[in-house]
Write a protein that holds these residues in place. Sequence first.
Motif, PDB file in Angstrom:
ATOM      1  N   GLY A  81       0.867  -0.987   0.127  1.00 28.37           N
ATOM      2  CA  GLY A  81      -0.212   0.000   0.113  1.00 28.37           C
ATOM      3  C   GLY A  81       0.944   1.188   0.168  1.00 28.37           C
ATOM      4  N   LEU A  82       2.037   1.278   0.854  1.00 27.77           N
ATOM      5  CA  LEU A  82       2.826   2.208   0.821  1.00 27.77           C
ATOM      6  C   LEU A  82       3.413   2.529  -0.541  1.00 27.77           C
ATOM      7  CD1 LEU A  82       4.141   4.403   2.719  1.00 27.77           C
ATOM      8  CD2 LEU A  82       5.957   2.970   3.111  1.00 27.77           C
ATOM      9  N   LEU A  83       3.840   1.619  -1.253  1.00 28.73           N
ATOM     10  CA  LEU A  83       4.304   1.637  -2.753  1.00 28.73           C
ATOM     11  C   LEU A  83       3.405   2.190  -3.511  1.00 28.73           C
ATOM     12  CD1 LEU A  83       6.569  -1.666  -2.523  1.00 28.73           C
ATOM     13  CD2 LEU A  83       7.612   0.706  -2.644  1.00 28.73           C
ATOM     14  N   ASP A  84       2.179   1.763  -3.695  1.00 27.28           N
ATOM     15  CA  ASP A  84       1.047   2.238  -4.376  1.00 27.28           C
ATOM     16  C   ASP A  84       0.781   3.771  -4.053  1.00 27.28           C
ATOM     17  OD1 ASP A  84       0.814  -0.175  -5.504  1.00 27.28           O
ATOM     18  OD2 ASP A  84      -1.054  -0.638  -4.318  1.00 27.28           O
ATOM     19  N   ALA A  85       0.926   3.960  -2.966  1.00 30.70           N
ATOM     20  CA  ALA A  85       0.760   5.740  -2.612  1.00 30.70           C
ATOM     21  C   ALA A  85       1.758   6.498  -3.021  1.00 30.70           C
ATOM     22  CB  ALA A  85       0.675   5.815  -1.119  1.00 30.70           C
ATOM     23  N   PHE A  86       2.976   5.929  -3.075  1.00 28.28           N
ATOM     24  CA  PHE A  86       4.240   6.707  -3.773  1.00 28.28           C
ATOM     25  C   PHE A  86       4.385   6.150  -5.070  1.00 28.28           C
ATOM     26  CE2 PHE A  86       5.544   7.225   0.530  1.00 28.28           C
ATOM     27  CZ  PHE A  86       6.039   8.409   0.563  1.00 28.28           C
ATOM     28  N   ASP A  87       3.428   5.812  -5.772  1.00 29.07           N
ATOM     29  CA  ASP A  87       3.246   5.375  -7.157  1.00 29.07           C
ATOM     30  C   ASP A  87       4.640   4.641  -7.438  1.00 29.07           C
ATOM     31  OD1 ASP A  87       2.018   4.767  -9.609  1.00 29.07           O
ATOM     32  OD2 ASP A  87       2.816   6.889 -10.413  1.00 29.07           O
ATOM     33  N   LEU A  88       5.205   3.896  -6.739  1.00 28.68           N
ATOM     34  CA  LEU A  88       6.443   3.101  -7.106  1.00 28.68           C
ATOM     35  C   LEU A  88       5.988   1.379  -7.340  1.00 28.68           C
ATOM     36  CD1 LEU A  88       8.857   4.529  -4.196  1.00 28.68           C
ATOM     37  CD2 LEU A  88       8.834   4.959  -6.741  1.00 28.68           C
ATOM     38  N   ASP A  89       6.890   0.892  -8.171  1.00 24.28           N
ATOM     39  CA  ASP A  89       6.727  -0.410  -8.290  1.00 24.28           C
ATOM     40  C   ASP A  89       7.818  -1.060  -7.913  1.00 24.28           C
ATOM     41  OD1 ASP A  89       5.283  -2.721  -9.941  1.00 24.28           O
ATOM     42  OD2 ASP A  89       6.799  -2.519 -11.447  1.00 24.28           O
ATOM     43  N   ALA A  90       7.351  -2.239  -7.186  1.00 22.34           N
ATOM     44  CA  ALA A  90       8.661  -3.022  -6.462  1.00 22.34           C
ATOM     45  C   ALA A  90       8.041  -4.232  -6.250  1.00 22.34           C
ATOM     46  CB  ALA A  90       9.041  -2.174  -5.188  1.00 22.34           C
ATOM     47  N   ASP A  91       8.847  -5.418  -5.900  1.00 21.98           N
ATOM     48  CA  ASP A  91       8.721  -6.692  -5.447  1.00 21.98           C
ATOM     49  C   ASP A  91       8.865  -6.531  -3.625  1.00 21.98           C
ATOM     50  OD1 ASP A  91       8.370  -7.641  -7.991  1.00 21.98           O
ATOM     51  OD2 ASP A  91      10.596  -8.074  -7.995  1.00 21.98           O
ATOM     52  N   VAL A  92       7.877  -7.069  -3.094  1.00 23.27           N
ATOM     53  CA  VAL A  92       7.774  -7.055  -1.283  1.00 23.27           C
ATOM     54  C   VAL A  92       7.605  -8.385  -1.163  1.00 23.27           C
ATOM     55  CG1 VAL A  92       6.833  -6.318   0.511  1.00 23.27           C
ATOM     56  CG2 VAL A  92       6.720  -4.894  -1.406  1.00 23.27           C
ATOM     57  N   TYR A  93       8.548  -9.142  -0.382  1.00 20.80           N
ATOM     58  CA  TYR A  93       8.314 -10.376   0.121  1.00 20.80           C
ATOM     59  C   TYR A  93       9.119 -10.428   1.652  1.00 20.80           C
ATOM     60  CZ  TYR A  93      13.047 -10.867  -1.370  1.00 20.80           C
ATOM     61  OH  TYR A  93      14.496 -10.689  -1.467  1.00 20.80           O
ATOM     62  N   ALA A  94       8.747 -11.667   2.084  1.00 25.57           N
ATOM     63  CA  ALA A  94       8.949 -11.896   3.543  1.00 25.57           C
ATOM     64  C   ALA A  94      10.009 -12.879   3.544  1.00 25.57           C
ATOM     65  CB  ALA A  94       7.700 -12.135   4.261  1.00 25.57           C
ATOM     66  N   GLU A  95      11.050 -12.908   4.311  1.00 31.09           N
ATOM     67  CA  GLU A  95      12.177 -13.994   4.372  1.00 31.09           C
ATOM     68  C   GLU A  95      12.550 -14.025   5.846  1.00 31.09           C
ATOM     69  OE1 GLU A  95      16.606 -13.863   3.383  1.00 31.09           O
ATOM     70  OE2 GLU A  95      15.340 -14.154   1.663  1.00 31.09           O
ATOM     71  N   ARG A  96      12.320 -15.228   6.487  1.00 31.81           N
ATOM     72  CA  ARG A  96      12.722 -15.662   7.634  1.00 31.81           C
ATOM     73  C   ARG A  96      14.339 -15.783   8.169  1.00 31.81           C
ATOM     74  NH1 ARG A  96      10.142 -17.903  11.961  1.00 31.81           N
ATOM     75  NH2 ARG A  96       8.316 -18.364  11.000  1.00 31.81           N
ATOM     76  N   VAL A  97      14.757 -14.809   8.809  1.00 31.87           N
ATOM     77  CA  VAL A  97      16.076 -14.502   9.155  1.00 31.87           C
ATOM     78  C   VAL A  97      16.474 -15.848  10.146  1.00 31.87           C
ATOM     79  CG1 VAL A  97      17.815 -13.248  10.048  1.00 31.87           C
ATOM     80  CG2 VAL A  97      16.134 -12.184   8.783  1.00 31.87           C
ATOM     81  N   ASP A  98      15.779 -15.936  11.027  1.00 29.64           N
ATOM     82  CA  ASP A  98      15.964 -17.026  12.029  1.00 29.64           C
ATOM     83  C   ASP A  98      14.681 -17.438  12.755  1.00 29.64           C
ATOM     84  OD1 ASP A  98      15.563 -15.058  14.193  1.00 29.64           O
ATOM     85  OD2 ASP A  98      17.787 -14.420  14.137  1.00 29.64           O
ATOM     86  N   ASP A  99      14.670 -18.193  14.033  1.00 29.22           N
ATOM     87  CA  ASP A  99      13.343 -18.692  14.459  1.00 29.22           C
ATOM     88  C   ASP A  99      12.649 -17.470  15.040  1.00 29.22           C
ATOM     89  OD1 ASP A  99      14.161 -21.249  14.004  1.00 29.22           O
ATOM     90  OD2 ASP A  99      14.858 -21.522  15.858  1.00 29.22           O
TER      91      ASP A  99
END
Length: 159
Positions: A20-38
């Motif tokens: 939603g933040l990227l849309d508000a700034f009219d920016l195109d990007a990939d957003v994903y989650a990555e587990r760093v540790d437990d």
Amino acid sequence: MEDPMSLQEQSTLVVEFLDGLLDAFDLDADVYAERVDDETMEMRVENVQGVGLLIGPKGNTLRAVEDLSRMLVQRKSDGNCEGRIRVDIGGYRERRRAALEAFCEKIALEVRDNGAERPLEPMNAADRKVVHDVVAEIDGVSTVSEGQEPRRWVVIIPD
């Protein structure tokens, strides 16, 4: 008492917020989650044009985005959540860490060789931890933190 909000639930919430933040700034990007540790999940924003807008000077905007993400999670979970959420944009955190490590190693070797302590500029707690960790691996030098938040700094001292 309800079960704490899981890291997966938190990451879904934060990814939606970042989209939603990227849309508000009219920016195109990939957003994903990555587990760093437990206990840690990192939301990554990649392939973004105008990345500087979201990082800001010295990463200040990035820290604000991360703070907003955490506040959202706290509000939606009533403060009952597990683990930690981090946000990185365009690989900024890793590049910053690598540059800080190289800088600290250089300064620590200078301090060891010339015997004069060296105060560094004020920095946030995460950056201070990087300095302490890097210098701890070098014989003949150590560190101390001085000052009051938010203007706390590290001094590299000869042993």
